[in-house]
Design a protein around this motif. Structure first.
Motif, mmCIF file in Angstrom:
data_model
loop_
_atom_site.group_PDB
_atom_site.id
_atom_site.type_symbol
_atom_site.label_atom_id
_atom_site.label_comp_id
_atom_site.label_asym_id
_atom_site.label_seq_id
_atom_site.Cartn_x
_atom_site.Cartn_y
_atom_site.Cartn_z
ATOM 1 N N UNK A 99 6.541 136.038 67.659
ATOM 2 C CA UNK A 99 6.262 136.133 69.102
ATOM 3 C C UNK A 99 6.559 134.816 69.797
ATOM 4 N N UNK A 100 6.500 133.712 69.039
ATOM 5 C CA UNK A 100 6.708 132.391 69.623
ATOM 6 C C UNK A 100 8.167 132.118 69.952
ATOM 7 N N UNK A 101 9.043 132.952 69.487
ATOM 8 C CA UNK A 101 10.481 132.738 69.653
ATOM 9 C C UNK A 101 10.873 131.313 69.220
ATOM 10 N N UNK A 102 10.632 131.014 67.950
ATOM 11 C CA UNK A 102 10.974 129.696 67.405
ATOM 12 C C UNK A 102 12.467 129.423 67.560
ATOM 13 N N UNK A 103 12.775 128.174 67.880
ATOM 14 C CA UNK A 103 14.152 127.796 68.229
ATOM 15 C C UNK A 103 14.738 126.783 67.242
ATOM 16 N N UNK A 104 16.032 126.501 67.441
ATOM 17 C CA UNK A 104 16.717 125.508 66.606
ATOM 18 C C UNK A 104 16.160 124.097 66.841
ATOM 19 N N UNK A 105 15.625 123.844 68.020
ATOM 20 C CA UNK A 105 15.019 122.533 68.302
ATOM 21 C C UNK A 105 13.496 122.693 68.354
ATOM 22 N N UNK A 106 12.770 121.700 67.851
ATOM 23 C CA UNK A 106 11.307 121.819 67.855
ATOM 24 C C UNK A 106 10.734 121.659 69.263
ATOM 25 N N UNK A 107 9.478 122.117 69.428
ATOM 26 C CA UNK A 107 8.818 121.984 70.732
ATOM 27 C C UNK A 107 7.317 121.829 70.509
ATOM 28 N N UNK A 108 6.720 120.862 71.186
ATOM 29 C CA UNK A 108 5.287 120.609 71.007
ATOM 30 C C UNK A 108 4.476 121.873 71.295
ATOM 31 N N UNK A 109 3.702 122.306 70.317
ATOM 32 C CA UNK A 109 2.852 123.485 70.490
ATOM 33 C C UNK A 109 3.630 124.781 70.598
ATOM 34 N N UNK A 110 4.921 124.754 70.279
ATOM 35 C CA UNK A 110 5.813 125.913 70.441
ATOM 36 C C UNK A 110 5.693 126.497 71.856
ATOM 37 N N UNK A 111 5.635 125.605 72.847
ATOM 38 C CA UNK A 111 5.458 126.055 74.243
ATOM 39 C C UNK A 111 6.780 126.085 75.019
ATOM 40 N N UNK A 191 9.558 115.308 77.563
ATOM 41 C CA UNK A 191 10.733 114.449 77.412
ATOM 42 C C UNK A 191 11.181 114.371 75.957
ATOM 43 N N UNK A 192 10.213 114.421 75.036
ATOM 44 C CA UNK A 192 10.595 114.454 73.611
ATOM 45 C C UNK A 192 11.341 115.744 73.297
ATOM 46 N N UNK A 193 10.833 116.860 73.814
ATOM 47 C CA UNK A 193 11.525 118.149 73.603
ATOM 48 C C UNK A 193 12.972 118.058 74.087
ATOM 49 N N UNK A 194 13.149 117.516 75.279
ATOM 50 C CA UNK A 194 14.505 117.409 75.848
ATOM 51 C C UNK A 194 15.382 116.539 74.954
ATOM 52 N N UNK A 195 14.802 115.488 74.404
ATOM 53 C CA UNK A 195 15.561 114.607 73.515
ATOM 54 C C UNK A 195 16.037 115.325 72.259
ATOM 55 N N UNK A 196 15.159 116.154 71.695
ATOM 56 C CA UNK A 196 15.569 116.909 70.499
ATOM 57 C C UNK A 196 16.734 117.838 70.830
ATOM 58 N N UNK A 197 16.622 118.486 71.969
ATOM 59 C CA UNK A 197 17.671 119.431 72.379
ATOM 60 C C UNK A 197 18.986 118.677 72.584
ATOM 61 N N UNK A 198 18.895 117.530 73.237
ATOM 62 C CA UNK A 198 20.102 116.730 73.471
ATOM 63 C C UNK A 198 20.754 116.305 72.166
ATOM 64 N N UNK A 199 19.934 115.887 71.206
ATOM 65 C CA UNK A 199 20.514 115.463 69.922
ATOM 66 C C UNK A 199 21.157 116.653 69.212
ATOM 67 N N UNK A 200 20.544 117.818 69.311
ATOM 68 C CA UNK A 200 21.170 118.998 68.690
ATOM 69 C C UNK A 200 22.525 119.299 69.333
ATOM 70 N N UNK A 201 22.607 119.095 70.656
ATOM 71 C CA UNK A 201 23.905 119.307 71.313
ATOM 72 C C UNK A 201 24.930 118.312 70.766
ATOM 73 N N UNK A 202 24.538 117.053 70.666
ATOM 74 C CA UNK A 202 25.446 116.036 70.127
ATOM 75 C C UNK A 202 25.931 116.434 68.735
ATOM 76 N N UNK A 203 24.986 116.813 67.876
ATOM 77 C CA UNK A 203 25.360 117.075 66.480
ATOM 78 C C UNK A 203 26.235 118.315 66.372
#
Ligand code: FMN
Length: 246
Positions: A99-111, A191-203
């Motif tokens: 139900x949390x729709x877990x993603x390729x990038x982590x997110x605090x509290x899966x929010x 902002x940490x969430x956004x950073x993880x997403x950005x790094x995944x885009x880079x990689x």
């Protein structure tokens, strides 16, 4: 630090610290839990994203070594599969059972407070325009047709890569999704969430042999206006330009 020298950032850091002497987390009140994700049901066009998997996985450690910011792009288009892979790396659903729709990038509290918009500039079979990622359906919803490159470049302090790239990601935050739980501390996590997403885009871009550069310098309200968000409940936090290298 001298109290008089403390700026808003120092005070924010101080006032949102978890502390063993009584968790005095700064709060401006009780927040309602907001919707988990955004959808644009009245959009003129909905594009399904192909279910794609990279044919041969690039070596992870080589990819890390090769990741670099690229700001000069050729005029070649991305394929729709390449765009789908980049989207998958940043926000793809990796556990559809949950139900949390877990993603390729982590997110605090899966929010998952970050929303994804893409300016498709040169993507095969996709008309230029700004699209919103409908996370539940894994589709792109057209919000603003046409070439928005000039407006985006002006909004990004004249950084031309947002219009010379084949696609530019625009990530926004809906802080309410995290604030009901973490109150003002939520902004740290956003902002940490956004950073993880950005790094995944880079990689992912590196693994596909594409160039990529993330961007924090932009006029907030101009970017917000381009994608039609209010800048209060939802606001742009980060951009990422991608394209083929010369
Ligand atoms: C949060 C953040 C914001 C950034 N903003 C910009 C930007 O506005 N313009 C730009 O050209 N590069 C931007 N970059 C890219 C950095 O300049 C780049 O990562 C840095 O020079 C290190 O080079 P590398 O990414 O090739 O390792 C940003 C990077 C991060 C992580």
């Amino acid at each position: 630090m001298n109290e008089a020298k403390k700026g808003i950032g120092d005070r924010y850091q101080e006032e949102t610290k978890y502390s063993r002497d009584g968790m005095k987390i700064y709060s401006t009140g009780v927040f309602e839990r907001t919707e988990q994700y955004k959808q644009y049901p009245d959009t003129a066009k909905v594009l399904p994203l192909p279910h794609v998997k990279p044919a041969a996985g690039a070596d992870f450690w080589d990819t890390l070594m090769q990741r670099r910011s690229h700001r000069d792009f050729s005029s070649a288009a991305l394929s729709r599969d390449e765009l789908a892979l980049l989207i998958f790396a940043t926000q793809g659903l990796t556990d559809e059972e949950s139900q949390n729709m877990f993603r390729a990038a982590p997110s605090a509290g899966a929010l998952y407070p970050i929303e994804t918009y893409v300016f498709a500039n040169r993507v095969e079979t996709i008309d230029p325009g700004i699209y919103h990622l409908n996370i539940a359906e894994q589709t792109l919803e057209l919000l603003r047709p046409g070439d928005c490159g000039r407006a985006l470049t002006i909004a990004a302090l004249g950084q031309a890569m947002v219009s010379t790239g084949a696609a530019t990601f625009i990530w926004t935050a809906i802080a309410g999704r995290s604030k009901w739980k973490y109150h003002e501390r939520a902004y740290r996590y956003i902002y940490l969430d956004a950073g993880h997403i950005g790094q995944n885009l880079y990689l992912a871009a590196t693994a596909l042999g594409l160039g990529c550069c993330t961007i924090g310098a932009f006029f907030d309200s101009q970017v917000n206006d381009i994608i039609g968000i209010d800048g209060e409940n939802e606001t742009a936090v980060y951009l990422g330009a991608v394209g083929k290298k010369h």
